[in-house]
Design an enzyme around this catalytic site. Structure first.
Site, mmCIF file in Angstrom:
data_model
loop_
_atom_site.group_PDB
_atom_site.id
_atom_site.type_symbol
_atom_site.label_atom_id
_atom_site.label_comp_id
_atom_site.label_asym_id
_atom_site.label_seq_id
_atom_site.Cartn_x
_atom_site.Cartn_y
_atom_site.Cartn_z
ATOM 1 N N GLU A 29 25.718 53.773 66.183
ATOM 2 C CA GLU A 29 25.970 52.848 65.085
ATOM 3 C C GLU A 29 25.966 53.524 63.723
ATOM 4 O O GLU A 29 26.383 52.928 62.720
ATOM 5 C CB GLU A 29 24.929 51.720 65.089
ATOM 6 C CG GLU A 29 25.063 50.745 66.250
ATOM 7 C CD GLU A 29 26.372 49.971 66.225
ATOM 8 O OE1 GLU A 29 26.914 49.764 65.123
ATOM 9 O OE2 GLU A 29 26.863 49.599 67.299
ATOM 10 N N GLU A 84 15.589 62.565 85.360
ATOM 11 C CA GLU A 84 14.487 62.583 84.402
ATOM 12 C C GLU A 84 13.391 63.568 84.789
ATOM 13 O O GLU A 84 12.555 63.934 83.963
ATOM 14 C CB GLU A 84 13.883 61.195 84.262
ATOM 15 C CG GLU A 84 13.150 60.703 85.496
ATOM 16 C CD GLU A 84 12.488 59.349 85.268
ATOM 17 O OE1 GLU A 84 11.338 59.208 85.703
ATOM 18 O OE2 GLU A 84 13.118 58.464 84.670
#
EC number: 4.2.1.126
Length: 303
Positions: free
Chosen positions: A83, A114
């Protein structure tokens, strides 16, 4: 720390009968728990302040901000980073997200990604890290190997490192310059840190990026004056911003924005000072593109 001892893995006493609740009771229970998140964030604001000021300093020196995580943590980082270009007209390189399992993992889980500490180091290594960069490792548990590997590597390169977690004395923060440990308590759905922990982390990343951009001069009053007016909606927003802070008519705002190629900062400065486009561009450049400082300079040096 054993998984069962982590706050984020503890059972929430308010939701032990979750499977027996009505729909409204489930929603009310979740809502009640969510209400506590903002207060938990408030507790760590002094640390968030220090981190934000370091990010501002780093970006002023040409550095970059990296979010790194796996699963929900990585996706939250991407939400914030993605954004920044449309909101603040930053380059895509200024705020970036590195995700365990690569870009495809933003859309579909990549099993075991992960758990690979070395891959975290390798993925960050590919970004040509420097001492001017900031790396924020996001992990609700505070012990995820992937961001820990990245943080260890960032330390070697002299970058400023931060751990964002939801457990006290998180493992990741044994290796970071700053640790933001926002304790939201057990989740309504045990261990589902996409809920309160993720909400808290989203709030904190919003704070860091927004406050940073304000301090970098990308905001005038509380308006997005560095908005990238790349489509009809954003062009209309650009006009609205100009109208909000000047005495111009809609037609005048539209005309001046067309002259500036829809650069809102230049349009505001021109309307408030009657400076030419060329004078405005030079003054903005000499004042770090800060609208308020540029207006003050031009008005003080009129004639």
């Amino acid at each position: 720390m054993e998984l069962s001892k982590l706050t984020t893995e503890s059972r929430n006493t308010a939701s032990t009968t979750l499977d027996q609740m009505t729909t409204m009771e489930i929603l009310q229970t979740i809502n009640n728990e969510d209400k506590s998140v903002a207060f938990a964030v408030e507790e760590v604001l002094p640390v968030v302040k220090r981190v934000t000021e370091k990010v501002v300093e780093s970006l002023k020196n040409g550095g970059r901000l990296f979010y790194i995580g796996s699963g929900t943590s990585g996706r939250i980082g991407m939400m914030d980073a993605s954004e920044c270009p449309p909101t603040f007209m930053t380059s895509p390189e200024m705020v970036q997200t590195i995700m365990a399992g690569g870009n495809q993992a933003f859309f579909q889980a990549v099993e075991n990604a992960e758990d690979n500490e070395l891959q975290g180091e390798l993925d960050l290594h590919s970004k040509n890290l420097t001492k001017y960069d900031v790396v924020i490792g996001i992990t609700a548990s505070g012990r995820t190997p992937y961001p820990i590997g990245a943080i260890k590597y960032a330390n070697k390169m002299g970058a400023f490192t931060v751990g964002l977690s939801s457990n006290k004395n998180s493992l990741i923060n044994k290796y970071t310059d700053e640790g933001i440990e926002v304790i939201v308590g057990p989740e309504v759905l045990t261990g589902s840190t996409r809920m309160k922990a993720a909400t808290a982390h989203k709030l904190i990343l919003n704070m860091i990026s927004t406050a940073t951009m304000v301090k970098l001069g990308k905001v005038y009053e509380n308006l997005m004056v560095d908005v990238n007016a790349s489509n009809f909606k954003l062009k209309e927003r650009a006009k609205s911003i100009v109208l909000e802070v000047t005495d111009s008519s809609y037609e005048e705002a539209e005309n001046i924005l067309e002259q500036t190629n829809y650069e809102v900062k230049a349009a505001i400065v021109m309307l408030k000072t009657n400076a030419s486009y060329e004078e405005t561009l030079l003054a903005l450049q000499n004042h770090n593109r800060n609208v308020r400082e540029t207006i003050t300079y031009l008005l003080d040096n009129k004639g």
